[in-house]
Scaffold this motif. Structure first.
Motif, PDB file in Angstrom:
ATOM      1  N   LEU A  43      38.650 -43.204  46.451  1.00 48.16           N
ATOM      2  CA  LEU A  43      37.836 -42.087  46.946  1.00 48.16           C
ATOM      3  C   LEU A  43      36.346 -42.423  46.888  1.00 48.16           C
ATOM      4  CD1 LEU A  43      39.820 -39.122  45.354  1.00 48.16           C
ATOM      5  CD2 LEU A  43      39.677 -39.707  47.784  1.00 48.16           C
ATOM      6  N   ALA A  44      35.938 -43.100  45.828  1.00 46.09           N
ATOM      7  CA  ALA A  44      34.538 -43.520  45.714  1.00 46.09           C
ATOM      8  C   ALA A  44      34.197 -44.528  46.804  1.00 46.09           C
ATOM      9  CB  ALA A  44      34.273 -44.103  44.332  1.00 46.09           C
ATOM     10  N   GLU A  81      35.385 -44.585  49.702  1.00 45.36           N
ATOM     11  CA  GLU A  81      35.264 -43.835  50.952  1.00 45.36           C
ATOM     12  C   GLU A  81      33.928 -43.114  51.065  1.00 45.36           C
ATOM     13  OE1 GLU A  81      38.565 -41.166  51.032  1.00 45.36           O
ATOM     14  OE2 GLU A  81      40.026 -42.773  51.316  1.00 45.36           O
ATOM     15  N   GLY A  82      33.153 -43.131  49.978  1.00 41.97           N
ATOM     16  CA  GLY A  82      31.837 -42.501  50.015  1.00 41.97           C
ATOM     17  C   GLY A  82      31.736 -41.165  49.304  1.00 41.97           C
ATOM     18  N   ARG A  83      32.790 -40.756  48.639  1.00 35.52           N
ATOM     19  CA  ARG A  83      32.736 -39.472  47.923  1.00 35.52           C
ATOM     20  C   ARG A  83      31.942 -39.611  46.634  1.00 35.52           C
ATOM     21  NH1 ARG A  83      38.183 -36.212  48.912  1.00 35.52           N
ATOM     22  NH2 ARG A  83      38.600 -36.967  51.000  1.00 35.52           N
ATOM     23  N   THR A  84      31.257 -38.556  46.253  1.00 37.44           N
ATOM     24  CA  THR A  84      30.496 -38.552  45.004  1.00 37.44           C
ATOM     25  C   THR A  84      31.439 -38.272  43.837  1.00 37.44           C
ATOM     26  OG1 THR A  84      30.043 -36.174  45.047  1.00 37.44           O
ATOM     27  CG2 THR A  84      28.479 -37.599  46.223  1.00 37.44           C
ATOM     28  N   ASN A  85      30.947 -38.524  42.635  1.00 41.09           N
ATOM     29  CA  ASN A  85      31.766 -38.243  41.443  1.00 41.09           C
ATOM     30  C   ASN A  85      32.122 -36.765  41.384  1.00 41.09           C
ATOM     31  OD1 ASN A  85      31.432 -40.918  40.888  1.00 41.09           O
ATOM     32  ND2 ASN A  85      30.282 -40.625  39.008  1.00 41.09           N
ATOM     33  N   GLU A 119      32.454 -34.673  43.906  1.00 40.09           N
ATOM     34  CA  GLU A 119      33.462 -34.391  44.938  1.00 40.09           C
ATOM     35  C   GLU A 119      34.837 -34.876  44.503  1.00 40.09           C
ATOM     36  OE1 GLU A 119      30.659 -34.630  48.947  1.00 40.09           O
ATOM     37  OE2 GLU A 119      31.614 -36.457  48.187  1.00 40.09           O
ATOM     38  N   ILE A 120      34.886 -36.055  43.905  1.00 46.65           N
ATOM     39  CA  ILE A 120      36.161 -36.598  43.422  1.00 46.65           C
ATOM     40  C   ILE A 120      36.731 -35.706  42.329  1.00 46.65           C
ATOM     41  CG2 ILE A 120      37.264 -38.548  42.249  1.00 46.65           C
ATOM     42  CD1 ILE A 120      35.082 -40.326  43.634  1.00 46.65           C
ATOM     43  N   ALA A 160      38.114 -32.539  43.897  1.00 48.49           N
ATOM     44  CA  ALA A 160      39.319 -32.785  44.691  1.00 48.49           C
ATOM     45  C   ALA A 160      40.539 -33.035  43.818  1.00 48.49           C
ATOM     46  CB  ALA A 160      39.092 -33.969  45.629  1.00 48.49           C
ATOM     47  N   ARG A 220      34.078 -34.227  35.620  1.00 48.49           N
ATOM     48  CA  ARG A 220      33.254 -35.304  36.180  1.00 48.49           C
ATOM     49  C   ARG A 220      33.223 -36.514  35.239  1.00 48.49           C
ATOM     50  NH1 ARG A 220      27.179 -34.357  38.237  1.00 48.49           N
ATOM     51  NH2 ARG A 220      26.503 -36.408  37.594  1.00 48.49           N
TER      52      ARG A 220
END
Length: 77
Positions: free
Chosen positions: A21-22, A24-28, A30-31, A34, A39
């Motif tokens: 997920l990281a 793919e560009g997701r922030t901590n 956002e991960i 989801a 965090r």
């Protein structure tokens, strides 16, 4: 001989999922949202993944997670 200690194959399922997920560009944050995690848990898994993958930056994740190209000569060993 046991599980490998380094490389993509050394990642746990959680480390692989979070690192993916990281990558793919997701922030901590956002991960964490989801996956319904704290965090800090995301940060802990990413730190372990970076160590196992031998990287130091998030931008290195996609290449580090990519499967190695097939090399028939390596199999013949």
């Amino acid at each position: 001989p046991g599980a490998p200690r380094t490389g993509p194959q050394a990642l746990t399922d959680s480390e692989r999922r979070i690192a993916g997920l990281a990558a793919e560009g997701r922030t901590n944050a956002e991960i964490a949202a989801a996956l319904h995690l704290a965090r800090r848990t995301v940060e802990t898994h990413l730190t372990a993944a970076y160590r196992k993958l031998g990287i130091t930056r998030r931008t290195q994740l996609p290449a580090a997670l990519a499967p190695a190209p097939y090399d028939p000569a390596a199999r013949a060993g």
